[in-house]
Design an enzyme around this catalytic site. Structure first.
Site, mmCIF file in Angstrom:
data_model
loop_
_atom_site.group_PDB
_atom_site.id
_atom_site.type_symbol
_atom_site.label_atom_id
_atom_site.label_comp_id
_atom_site.label_asym_id
_atom_site.label_seq_id
_atom_site.Cartn_x
_atom_site.Cartn_y
_atom_site.Cartn_z
ATOM 1 C CD GLU A 141 -2.999 -1.138 2.212
ATOM 2 O OE1 GLU A 141 -4.155 -1.518 1.948
ATOM 3 O OE2 GLU A 141 -2.649 -0.750 3.349
ATOM 4 C CB VAL A 142 3.816 2.333 -1.903
ATOM 5 C CG1 VAL A 142 4.753 3.545 -1.852
ATOM 6 C CG2 VAL A 142 4.523 1.103 -1.347
#
Length: 444
Positions: A141-142
């Site tokens: 989840e960047v």
């Protein structure tokens, strides 16, 4: 590998509670603990600013590993190296390392200081985990990657995309681990990798660098074992405080098995179970560990036995000390003998009774509505005759719930640090109890 993920970004338990929980997890079938410390690690020197006021001490870290070793649980430290780094980037000292200046979620991978900081963090964590043969680098989840000015400039000059940029940073992190910690193997979440083409992954030779752990909501296998006709599992609410045993992966644990493991991978399957405490560093607390233990037990035993069988159910009931369990109603009959069983039942009372009993009692009392309205209370007048008709009932209700709240607080303080206790009470008990407290104050 059957790993229980202790995500300490919220509701980190005292080590004295882990002393009770580790043997239980081992008995239920876990053989490893994935520990995501965040600000609970005793960082020192330049990194001391990252520490929570209640961070574990160096002695605590050593004690945790001794406990794990005693109960045959492999410790895998998890250090976020790209996204989910709010506990770092919230500090003004490191604000310049954000991918997007407004958001503290993700690192800017183009700044030399980003990798330098990560090397320092990894070095300090691994210095205290010399027994560990695995490390997890997170990398899920960047958010907002590619939206920063430096990233846009890099992509335009290198004819690259977000995927290649992501891989470039991950390879730098893995390269440091490979050279600095000989023999240490790396794990990472796979959600970002799934967005990248197979050709790009092969070109970067990522398969030889790390084992990808599936982080995929559609692979909730115990949910499918219980409900084979229904898929995928439902989503967990960000503020859910009580697990639903009918849907164990959706309520208190995530259980994932990679359907197409890499043929060269030494671990063909990996299960990851995480009693959820906080979605990110800024969100509210959700499920406490003692509350998640029944669902966690179901998940572990489902994994061990290959399905939710009668044998699975009997083992869970025996280990947890329950008489019976009704999955469809998400209830367990009996007091329970597992560590934190008292908290499990008290939170159940909050969830099932506190929220409704106070508004219901106040609404049903006609004398309150007619002779003790908000207007009466604001201007401080009323007829004592009418007030006496509801006074004793309200005072008794108040006394009972205050006694309950004190009991709950005492049990929470035995497991958690003061900040967790205060936050949980403020979020889940006080909003309901304060209505009653205010009314009693005005009545008096």
């Amino acid at each position: 590998m059957r790993l229980v993920h202790l995500d300490l970004k919220g509701a980190a338990p005292r080590v004295s509670y882990l002393e009770q929980v580790f043997p239980l997890l081992s008995q239920l079938g876990a053989n490893g603990i994935l520990i995501e410390y965040e600000d609970m690690f005793p960082f020192k020197g330049e990194l001391e600013i990252l520490r929570s006021p209640y961070a574990y001490s160096e002695e605590d870290i050593e004690r945790i590993q001794q406990l794990a070793e005693l109960h045959k649980l492999e410790v895998v430290p998890l250090v976020q190296t790209f996204g989910h780094v709010e506990f770092i980037l919230k500090h003004e000292k490191y604000q310049h390392l954000r991918e997007v200046e407004r958001f503290p979620n993700s690192f800017n991978p183009h700044l030399p200081n980003t990798l330098a900081l990560l090397k320092s963090i990894l070095a300090q964590v691994m210095e205290k985990h010399r027994r560990s043969t695995w490390i997890h680098i997170g990398a899920d989840e960047v958010f907002h990657l590619g939206e920063g000015a430096d990233s846009k400039n890099w992509m335009s000059h290198n004819k690259g995309d977000v995927g290649t940029m992501y891989l470039k940073h991950i390879k730098e992190v893995l390269g440091f681990i490979a050279t600095q910690f000989w023999g240490l193997r790396a794990l990472m979440w796979d959600d970002m990798l799934r967005k990248i083409s197979v050709g790009a992954l092969r070109g970067e030779r990522m398969g030889t660098a790390a084992v990808a752990s599936c982080w995929c909501p559609s692979l909730c296998l115990p949910w499918q074992a219980l409900h084979p006709a229904r898929s995928p599992c439902p989503a967990l609410g960000v503020k859910q405080v009580l697990g639903e045993h009918e849907d164990p992966p959706a309520s208190s644990c995530r259980w994932h098995q990679c359907p197409h493991p890499h043929p060269c991978s030494p671990h063909r399957a990996m299960a990851w179970l995480a009693p959820l405490r906080r979605y990110d560093h800024y969100s509210v607390l959700c499920e406490l560990l003692p509350v998640g233990i029944p669902s966690l037990a179901i998940c572990l035993q489902t994994l061990v036995n290959g399905g939710f069988t009668e044998e699975t159910k009997r083992k869970v009931l025996d280990v947890l000390g329950f008489q019976s369990m009704q999955l469809e109603q998400s209830t367990c009959e009996g007091r329970g003998t597992f560590p934190g069983a008292e908290i499990y039942h008290l939170v159940e009372q909050v969830h099932r009774h506190l929220k409704e009993s106070i508004p219901k009692a106040l609404e049903e009392e006609s004398a309150i509505k007619g002779w003790f309205s908000p207007y009466h209370r604001k201007h401080q007048f009323g007829n004592p005759r009418n007030m006496e008709t509801f006074g004793s009932k309200v005072m008794k209700l108040h006394e009972d719930w205050e006694s309950f709240a004190r009991d709950l607080r005492t049990h929470l303080e035995g497991v958690y640090f003061p900040d967790t206790v205060e936050e949980w009470m403020e979020e889940n008990v006080n909003p309901h109890l304060d209505q009653l407290r205010d009314l009693v104050r005005d009545y008096r």
